[in-house]
Design an enzyme around this catalytic site. Structure first.
Site, PDB file in Angstrom:
ATOM      1  N   ASN A 438       0.827  -1.212   0.000  1.00  0.00           N
ATOM      2  CA  ASN A 438       0.000   0.000   0.000  1.00  0.00           C
ATOM      3  C   ASN A 438       0.852   1.249   0.000  1.00  0.00           C
ATOM      4  OD1 ASN A 438       0.531  -0.615   3.061  1.00  0.00           O
ATOM      5  ND2 ASN A 438      -0.106   1.529   2.994  1.00  0.00           N
ATOM      6  N   CYS A 439       0.249   2.336  -0.426  1.00  0.00           N
ATOM      7  CA  CYS A 439       0.771   3.679  -0.171  1.00  0.00           C
ATOM      8  C   CYS A 439      -0.332   4.431   0.556  1.00  0.00           C
ATOM      9  CB  CYS A 439       1.201   4.365  -1.467  1.00  0.00           C
ATOM     10  SG  CYS A 439      -0.099   4.533  -2.702  1.00  0.00           S
ATOM     11  N   LYS A 440      -0.387   5.720   0.436  1.00  0.00           N
ATOM     12  CA  LYS A 440      -1.433   6.503   1.091  1.00  0.00           C
ATOM     13  C   LYS A 440      -2.787   6.264   0.420  1.00  0.00           C
ATOM     14  CE  LYS A 440      -2.499  11.370   2.203  1.00  0.00           C
ATOM     15  NZ  LYS A 440      -1.959  12.759   2.082  1.00  0.00           N
ATOM     16  N   THR A 446       1.342   2.468  -5.113  1.00  0.00           N
ATOM     17  CA  THR A 446       0.826   1.097  -5.064  1.00  0.00           C
ATOM     18  C   THR A 446       0.642   0.531  -6.466  1.00  0.00           C
ATOM     19  OG1 THR A 446      -0.298   1.534  -2.972  1.00  0.00           O
ATOM     20  CG2 THR A 446      -1.108  -0.319  -4.271  1.00  0.00           C
TER      21      THR A 446
END
EC number: 3.1.3.78
Length: 538
Positions: A438-440, A446
């Site tokens: 994941n990222c933000k 991602t």
């Protein structure tokens, strides 16, 4: 709103870069204007032909992109004003005026005028008093619009060296047993877009990502998602902690869903073993919009679900009858974080906060002494014992991870921004754990990790070997990567989250030395621009 293919028929190439075999329909100084409708197959490499066709289908000027996006957003805001009993005539009049222009006649001033009219009308019609409240309302309207659209599975296919590969992306709303969603709180076929920063029950933008070969065999599977943090809620508040816990439980449920045989056993009353490797791509510093606190939320929530010695972790899963059933899971989660943006790889930010976390997780994954003496232990050794055929791949990936970490190569781009996150994810799948990343937002960093994984897994499937560390992509590998970037499903996911496709990883900065190496990894500036898409407008 669906504007991935914009339908513009003329595209400009610089001289010497035109599509061989196409018929020129006009001449300008230094430019060949080519009609997509009249493109014929030329004699060049078929891979290049395919990429050029993609370019002709999708590419349009920045002004055209911003116009279409602004106009479609205007439709959304008109609907919101109408539902509130307001008057949309001024916005409609502006839209009708723009419709009379040809694309080349529209400039940024016209688009800014439309956006200004929209803001003024929302403020006036909905009784909004200040700029901050206006911005909040505009964001809320568009987020609600995106979250009330149906999010369906995305299936894409590519061919490479005569072999066909299927990229299957299943959103959380379609993680079902029969016709029933497996989660405690229903999705009702909808999505949770990345702008849902105060969402308490669901992870934003969660998908099961699979790669399937031409014999129908799964060759990779993992969960991609937005950060496990309701970061729109007050930092360190109890409601934010509860929201993170809910999201973490949902991720574990999705991981269990990705292993159908384990899910079936768990629902039958058996206690099952489940390992998860979580790889976050955040840059945890005070300079990155709160990503440090987001990572703390995520790591705390995931570690809190690890099974204790006293017994398994309990989860609630909906069965085929739609009834919630408690299942028991011997759950082990390890959490990594590797920054992959310019702040992390060009300026060295964010690593101080995660080095200890990553070292601890490597010990779990590969053994306490692996980085010192290269002797594999931990989860990897257990996997080799249970499944000896995976030994060579485990050793190969483990040694690359060792070289990267011991030389701190993950803290620099060096032509491969995702070198460590990708290999940790591939190792997780190889040893039978469920890889999650994941990222933000779950769409840009991602999405790039997703594409890098797909490129590498196809290479491994065809050659029998993973890439060497520090090796440059060949021309053929760049074409494969470009094809994957355009056909991986990432553009569709970006559109579901923002209204338009485009990856923010693609940036041109005032100092080119601060840019990531994606111009080089892709090789073709046309494809780079297509992947960037509309991202500068969201």
């Amino acid at each position: 709103m669906h504007i991935t293919n914009l339908g513009l028929h003329q595209v400009s190439f610089q001289s010497g870069d035109s599509y061989k075999g196409a018929e020129e329909t006009g001449k300008h100084k230094g430019v060949s204007v080519i009609s997509y409708q009249r493109v014929k197959n030329g004699e060049r490499n078929k891979g290049i032909e395919a990429l050029n066709r993609l370019y002709l289908q999708n590419q349009t000027s920045l002004t055209g992109k911003s116009l279409l996006f602004a106009r479609d957003k205007a439709e959304v805001f008109c609907e919101a004003i109408k539902l509130a009993g307001g008057d949309t005539s001024k916005i409609k009049a502006m839209m009708e005026r723009l419709d009379t222009y040809k694309l080349g006649e529209v400039n940024k001033r016209h688009i800014n005028e439309l956006n200004k009219v929209i803001s003024e009308e929302i403020r006036a019609q909905l009784g909004i008093k200040n700029k901050k409240e206006l911005q909040t309302k505009i964001k809320q309207i568009f987020t609600d619009y995106l979250n009330n659209k149906n999010w369906g599975p995305v299936n894409k296919n590519i061919s490479h060296h005569g072999k066909n590969y299927s990229f299957q992306l299943t959103p959380a709303s379609h993680m079902k047993i029969g016709n029933k969603n497996i989660f405690v709180k229903e999705y009702n076929g909808k999505g949770i877009c990345c702008a849902s920063t105060r969402e308490r029950d669901h992870i934003a933008n969660m998908w099961l990502s699979k790669v399937v070969d031409d014999e129908g065999k799964e060759i990779f599977s993992g969960i991609r998602h937005g950060v496990i943090s309701a970061y729109g809620l007050k930092k360190n508040s109890s409601e934010r902690a509860v929201a993170a816990r809910n999201k973490a439980e949902e991720l574990v449920s999705a991981a269990l869903y990705s292993r159908p045989e384990l899910l079936s056993q768990a629902l039958s009353g058996k206690t099952v073993d489940l390992k998860i490797v979580s790889t976050s791509l955040l840059t945890p510093t005070s300079l990155t919009g709160g990503e440090e606190s987001m990572l703390k939320d995520q790591v705390s929530a995931l570690k809190g679900l690890n099974s204790k010695r006293g017994g398994p972790t309990k989860l609630l899963i909906r069965n085929s009858d739609g009834l919630l059933k408690e299942v028991s899971v011997n759950l082990k989660v390890v959490t990594f974080n590797f920054g992959v943006n310019e702040l992390a790889l060009k300026m060295g930010l964010g690593w101080r906060n995660v080095d200890k976390l990553n070292d601890e997780s490597i010990c779990s994954l590969l053994g306490d002494n692996f980085l010192k003496n290269g002797v594999i232990g931990g989860w990897a050794a257990e996997a080799i014992e249970k499944n000896p055929p995976c030994k060579n791949d485990v050793i190969y990936l483990a040694n690359q991870i060792k070289e990267i970490v011991n030389n701190k190569l993950q803290k620099n781009d060096n032509g491969e921004p995702y070198k460590l996150s990708q290999r940790v994810t591939l190792l997780a799948y190889t040893i039978g754990a469920v890889p999650c990343w994941n990222c933000k937002s779950g769409k840009d960093r991602t999405g790039m990790q997703d594409a890098e994984i797909k490129r590498e897994i196809i290479r491994k499937h065809e050659t029998g070997q993973f890439s060497q560390l520090n090796s440059k992509l060949s021309s053929e590998e760049k074409r494969l990567f470009s094809t994957i970037l355009m056909n991986s499903g990432n553009m569709e996911i970006q559109e579901m989250n923002t209204g338009v496709p485009g990856n923010k990883v693609m940036k041109k900065l005032p100092l080119s030395s601060l840019e990531l190496s994606y111009s080089e990894r892709i090789g073709d500036p046309k494809i780079w621009n297509m992947v960037k898409g509309y991202s500068s407008f969201v």
